[in-house]
Scaffold this motif. Structure first.
Motif: not given
Length: 113
Positions: A1-10
């Motif tokens: 299962q592919v998972q994509l996790v974003e970060s860095g917003g604000g």
């Protein structure tokens, strides 16, 4: 299962910069194109930038020259460097893998003084 996790917003002031990251798991990262989309409140989701497996980049006209997409295959990560941010860049930004149509949950970017 592919998972994509974003970060860095604000929250950032107009003219400022942010760097978004998206870590992919569950597959061989280096062979797939990756992209960033965004969706502002009340608007349709739109393509921001895409990077192919060989590093070729394409950008929406609205961000060309201000945003840079890049990838680090050793870290299974795709980045979006956003400079000279404008209030109209405010949106939820999503990481996307076109092959298989996988999406992250998004990270909110707010450009405001």
């Amino acid at each position: 299962q592919v998972q994509l996790v974003e970060s860095g917003g604000g929250l950032v002031q107009p003219g400022g910069s942010l760097r978004l990251s998206c870590v992919a798991s569950g597959s061989i990262f280096r062979i797939y194109a990756m992209g960033w989309y965004r969706q502002a409140s009340g608007k349709q989701r739109e393509l921001v930038a895409v990077i192919s497996s060989d590093g070729t980049q394409n950008y929406a006209d609205s961000v060309n020259g201000r945003f840079t997409i890049s990838r680090d295959n050793a870290k299974n990560t795709v980045y979006l460097q956003m400079n000279s941010l404008k209030p109209e860049d405010t949106a939820v930004y999503y990481c996307h893998r076109p092959f298989g149509d996988y999406w992250g949950k998004g990270t909110l970017v707010t450009v405001s003084s």
